[in-house]
Design a protein around this motif. Structure first.
Motif, mmCIF file in Angstrom:
data_model
loop_
_atom_site.group_PDB
_atom_site.id
_atom_site.type_symbol
_atom_site.label_atom_id
_atom_site.label_comp_id
_atom_site.label_asym_id
_atom_site.label_seq_id
_atom_site.Cartn_x
_atom_site.Cartn_y
_atom_site.Cartn_z
ATOM 1 N N LEU A 1 1.246 -21.387 -75.674
ATOM 2 C CA LEU A 1 0.087 -20.818 -76.255
ATOM 3 C C LEU A 1 -0.600 -20.076 -75.745
ATOM 4 C CD1 LEU A 1 -1.707 -21.095 -78.841
ATOM 5 C CD2 LEU A 1 -2.626 -23.032 -77.735
ATOM 6 N N ALA A 2 -0.766 -20.201 -74.260
ATOM 7 C CA ALA A 2 -1.747 -19.048 -73.609
ATOM 8 C C ALA A 2 -1.087 -17.820 -73.581
ATOM 9 C CB ALA A 2 -2.088 -19.686 -72.053
ATOM 10 N N ASN A 3 0.131 -17.747 -73.270
ATOM 11 C CA ASN A 3 0.816 -16.414 -72.927
ATOM 12 C C ASN A 3 0.874 -15.729 -74.287
ATOM 13 O OD1 ASN A 3 2.113 -15.898 -70.152
ATOM 14 N ND2 ASN A 3 2.029 -18.352 -70.350
ATOM 15 N N LEU A 4 1.119 -16.218 -75.285
ATOM 16 C CA LEU A 4 1.309 -15.681 -76.786
ATOM 17 C C LEU A 4 -0.051 -14.870 -76.997
ATOM 18 C CD1 LEU A 4 3.400 -15.897 -79.008
ATOM 19 C CD2 LEU A 4 1.903 -17.861 -80.177
ATOM 20 N N LEU A 5 -1.049 -15.129 -76.653
ATOM 21 C CA LEU A 5 -2.448 -14.209 -76.873
ATOM 22 C C LEU A 5 -2.693 -13.627 -75.610
ATOM 23 C CD1 LEU A 5 -4.160 -16.438 -79.456
ATOM 24 C CD2 LEU A 5 -2.975 -14.338 -79.901
ATOM 25 N N VAL A 6 -2.829 -14.174 -74.394
ATOM 26 C CA VAL A 6 -3.180 -13.625 -73.189
ATOM 27 C C VAL A 6 -2.409 -12.231 -72.780
ATOM 28 C CG1 VAL A 6 -3.626 -13.978 -70.688
ATOM 29 C CG2 VAL A 6 -4.241 -15.835 -72.292
ATOM 30 N N VAL A 7 -1.053 -12.239 -72.768
ATOM 31 C CA VAL A 7 -0.385 -11.221 -72.495
ATOM 32 C C VAL A 7 -0.426 -9.944 -73.239
ATOM 33 C CG1 VAL A 7 2.053 -10.276 -72.281
ATOM 34 C CG2 VAL A 7 1.577 -12.857 -71.468
ATOM 35 N N PRO A 8 -0.708 -10.117 -74.811
ATOM 36 C CA PRO A 8 -1.100 -8.813 -75.363
ATOM 37 C C PRO A 8 -2.413 -8.589 -75.132
ATOM 38 C CG PRO A 8 -0.044 -10.542 -76.958
ATOM 39 C CD PRO A 8 -0.216 -11.193 -75.709
ATOM 40 N N ALA A 9 -3.424 -9.621 -75.070
ATOM 41 C CA ALA A 9 -4.733 -9.009 -74.447
ATOM 42 C C ALA A 9 -4.828 -8.361 -73.128
ATOM 43 C CB ALA A 9 -5.329 -10.523 -74.553
ATOM 44 N N ALA A 10 -3.912 -8.934 -72.231
ATOM 45 C CA ALA A 10 -3.926 -8.225 -70.985
ATOM 46 C C ALA A 10 -3.355 -6.877 -70.959
ATOM 47 C CB ALA A 10 -3.031 -9.064 -70.099
ATOM 48 N N THR A 11 -2.428 -6.581 -72.095
ATOM 49 C CA THR A 11 -1.914 -5.340 -72.177
ATOM 50 C C THR A 11 -3.064 -4.431 -72.699
ATOM 51 O OG1 THR A 11 0.365 -6.312 -72.959
ATOM 52 C CG2 THR A 11 -0.182 -4.233 -73.602
ATOM 53 N N LEU A 12 -3.885 -4.748 -73.408
ATOM 54 C CA LEU A 12 -4.819 -3.735 -73.965
ATOM 55 C C LEU A 12 -5.914 -3.582 -73.209
ATOM 56 C CD1 LEU A 12 -5.423 -5.681 -77.684
ATOM 57 C CD2 LEU A 12 -4.292 -3.539 -77.016
ATOM 58 N N VAL A 13 -6.151 -4.826 -72.449
ATOM 59 C CA VAL A 13 -7.014 -4.893 -71.138
ATOM 60 C C VAL A 13 -6.671 -3.747 -70.163
ATOM 61 C CG1 VAL A 13 -8.202 -5.908 -68.902
ATOM 62 C CG2 VAL A 13 -7.824 -7.206 -71.277
ATOM 63 N N LEU A 14 -5.325 -3.572 -70.009
ATOM 64 C CA LEU A 14 -4.734 -2.735 -68.719
ATOM 65 C C LEU A 14 -4.927 -1.218 -69.548
ATOM 66 C CD1 LEU A 14 -3.234 -1.982 -66.412
ATOM 67 C CD2 LEU A 14 -1.043 -2.399 -67.615
#
Length: 707
Positions: free
Chosen positions: A425-438
């Motif tokens: 669940l965490a990776n499902l949203l955190v990875v796309p969010a981290a992409t946008l953060v980067l």
């Protein structure tokens, strides 16, 4: 079985890794690795010439085996070359004690509250008034209380007064072995300096490229700090974009670790892959002609290595940048590339550069995660099909996260002793969010010279980072978010990977022999677990821990433990010093008490008239002395362990009336106190155990007889 022919570099990399492991596990005592390498090269050349003349399959096979043995011996030789402790002028081999030494700062300077840490490459030492050349690395801790952010920098040459000390072993049972961790980086000595003990002589960076990389990263980090007001969001942004973790908040760090998303904060292959992905998408039209493909490759390689440059050229980023560079070159040259060979080339090149990368947790986890994504993700992805593109993208992301988690699962249990239940669940949203953060962070830094645009980009960047943090904290608060206290041995880790490989082979080839072998491995694991639980249920131990400025001891019986301490312990102190031993013994959480509390009923506790405490447990008596002794023992009263704590004012003659089997000095006593008391005890003929010097006192009692 798949043939090995399409994977030549996989065979070479595995042979090289085998050589590194052989060298490391022979105790680094083998001194003839170069001669062994030369021998196998000679054997290979002879067999190769013979096989060419005879043109036989057997000859080719023998020559191939000899060739792989060359790489095994090569791995041993290269590892020997990178082991600094073999040098004749190494700090560990000096004939005398240095009074002064000179060296160059050879690493990043890490900012901590009140001090800075870095690594010094020693050049000279003064022994008995004479200067001589020396080698070795020293981890320095330098006080920092000025307004300047960094007192020192990479390349600064220092003159230091004093003697670096060998890194101490773990002070408590099953504690993280920081000495081994530093030894893998060729650091065998430490020195905690005072402000008057060092002087900067000059600055002479050995690697100007790395020096400028560090300088640029500092400048960009300062720009982030000046543009992001909240410390929590700044810490995440700096760690995710630049790999600077100096001001990463501990609570948010724990939240990311316990949700299985810590990998987004470590600048690694994920971040390089995100940069590569957006570039490949934007430049997709530049692959029609040879000239366009050259421009395509030049832009991608330039940006990838620029990103590696501004993140300080860390090993993880170098590994990923090198791998994606190989993929890019193969793609534009229209040569067929095999991802497994690409990974093997990247691993071989990095291990040739530094064989000790193999022992780094990040190196191991990143390659395993990549292998899992490359092999398992496509197979997981094919299990379900979705017409909706958004759902399909979510499913692809979920299967990638699942594949990486499966591939790293045993190693994660071994190193971190926990399993994040909601990683999916965490990776499902955190990875796309981290992409946008980067992306937003890089864009904000790139356009920082444009006033209005940079302000807007930094606000967008801050908002996404804040949302990502809040989501992680929310997931971490879900019930049973993380399973802690998992303790497995290296053998069990290898068995779990064997089991994983057997299941992969079974599903790939549908042969029952693999399933039968997997069943056998499960039986071995189950037997080990039953024997371990049975042993834990009958265990008994008393431990006096090495806790700086505090007293702590535990009574352990079965899978239950009681911890008594002089004061309430900080969570981090408990986690680092005590918890590893309890988890190893099968204790999830100890019952904790202080000296002023009444411990569990299974432990007898008596507060003596002089305010000292007597504990009786399993027939053992522990007298804890923190106040001057003002009581006289009964003639037939004997104490098993007499524990002196808190710099208690006491003279050896005051101990004469007491009968005790062992006198223990714990780490709550100050160094000056121990230096004064120990000679007095020796003169009085009283043997003692110094916890601060010898490590925690562990007393294992025999299993209690069953009725």
């Amino acid at each position: 079985m798949k043939r090995w022919a399409p994977y030549p570099f996989v065979r070479i990399a595995l042979s090289f890794i085998a050589g590194i492991l052989v060298y490391l596990h022979t105790g680094k005592a083998f001194r003839y690795s170069l001669e062994l390498f030369a021998f196998f090269v000679s054997v290979y050349l002879v067999l190769y010439l013979v096989s060419r003349r005879l043109k036989s399959v057997e000859g080719n096979t023998l020559a191939g085996i000899a060739g792989l043995l060359c790489f095994v011996a090569g791995g041993m030789w290269v590892t020997h070359l990178h082991t600094d402790s073999h040098y004749p002028n190494h700090l560990g081999k000096l004939s005398g004690i240095p009074a002064y030494y000179v060296g160059v700062v050879d690493d990043y300077v890490v900012q901590k509250p009140g001090h800075q840490n870095t690594v010094l490459q020693v050049e000279q030492v003064q022994v008995n008034g004479q200067w001589q050349a020396a080698a070795g690395k020293v981890q320095l801790s330098i006080p920092h209380d000025s307004n300047r952010e960094y007192e020192l920098g990479y390349g600064d040459r220092l003159l230091i007064k004093g003697t670096p000390l060998p890194v101490a072993p773990p002070s408590n049972p099953n504690q993280f072995d920081y000495r081994a961790f530093l030894a893998n980086k060729q650091i065998h000595h430490r020195h905690f300096l005072q402000a008057h003990q060092f002087q900067k002589i000059d600055s002479d960076p050995s690697n100007p490229v790395l020096s400028f990389s560090i300088y640029l990263r500092r400048q960009l980090d300062a720009l982030l700090k000046g543009s992001i007001d909240e410390r929590r969001e700044y810490g995440i942004s700096s760690a995710l974009i630049l790999g600077v973790k100096d001001e990463l908040d501990n609570s948010i760090r724990d939240a990311y670790a316990q949700t299985g998303t810590m990998h987004v904060l470590a600048v690694s292959g994920l971040h390089v892959g995100l940069i590569y992905g957006i570039l490949a998408f934007l430049l997709a039209g530049l692959k029609r002609t040879a000239k366009q493909r050259t421009v395509y490759a030049a832009v991608i390689l330039g940006v990838l290595w620029l990103y590696a440059f501004i993140t300080g050229l860390s090993p993880s980023v170098l590994r990923a940048a090198f791998m994606f560079s190989l993929i890019t070159v193969a793609m534009v040259s229209k040569r067929q590339h095999n991802i497994y060979n690409t990974l093997a080339i990247a691993a071989f090149a990095l291990l040739w550069y530094n064989p000790y990368f193999l022992l780094e947790v990040g190196f191991q986890l990143s390659f395993l995660a990549l292998l899992g994504i490359v092999y398992l993700q496509p197979r997981f992805y094919k299990l379900l099909e979705f017409d909706n593109k958004l759902v399909d993208k979510g499913w692809a992301l979920f299967t990638a996260s699942l594949a990486a988690q499966v591939a790293t699962f045993p190693l994660g249990l071994y190193y971190f002793h926990q399993f994040p239940v909601y990683f999916w669940l965490a990776n499902l949203l955190v990875v796309p969010a981290a992409t946008l953060v980067l992306y937003s962070g890089v864009a904000a830094l790139f356009f920082s010279w444009v006033p209005l645009l940079s302000t807007v980009l930094f606000k967008i960047h801050f908002a996404i980072t804040w949302c990502m943090n809040e989501f992680n904290l929310l997931v971490n608060q879900l019930p049973q978010a993380v399973i802690n206290g998992i303790d497995i041995s290296p053998t069990q880790t290898w068995l779990l990977y064997t089991l994983l490989m057997l299941f992969i082979l079974f599903f790939a080839y549908k042969e029952l022999r693999y399933f039968a072998l997997a069943t056998g491995v499960v039986a071995v694991l189950a037997t080990q677990e039953i024997l371990e639980i049975n042993a834990q249920q009958n265990q008994r131990s008393l431990v006096v821990y090495n806790m700086r400025n505090a007293t702590a001891f535990s009574f352990l019986q079965g899978q239950q433990a009681t911890l008594v301490s002089s004061q309430a312990l900080a969570p981090q102190n408990y986690t680092f010093n005590i918890q590893p031993y309890l988890w190893h013994k099968g204790v999830q959480q100890a019952d904790t008490y202080t000296f002023t509390d009444a411990p569990a009923t299974a432990i007898g506790h008596t507060l003596l008239p002089d305010s000292n405490s007597l504990y009786v447990w399993q027939g053992k008596r522990l007298l804890v002395v923190s106040k001057p002794l003002k009581v006289q023992p009964l003639p037939d009263f004997e104490v098993d362990y007499l524990l002196l704590t808190q710099n208690v004012r006491i003279k050896p003659e005051a101990l004469q009336p007491f009968r005790f089997k062992q006198l223990v000095l714990d780490a709550s006593n100050a160094p000056w106190y121990l230096q004064r008391l120990k000679p007095q005890l020796t003169e009085a003929g009283i043997a003692y155990y110094d916890v601060a010097e010898q490590g925690a006192l562990v007393v294992d009692l025999p299993p209690q007889a069953r009725n």
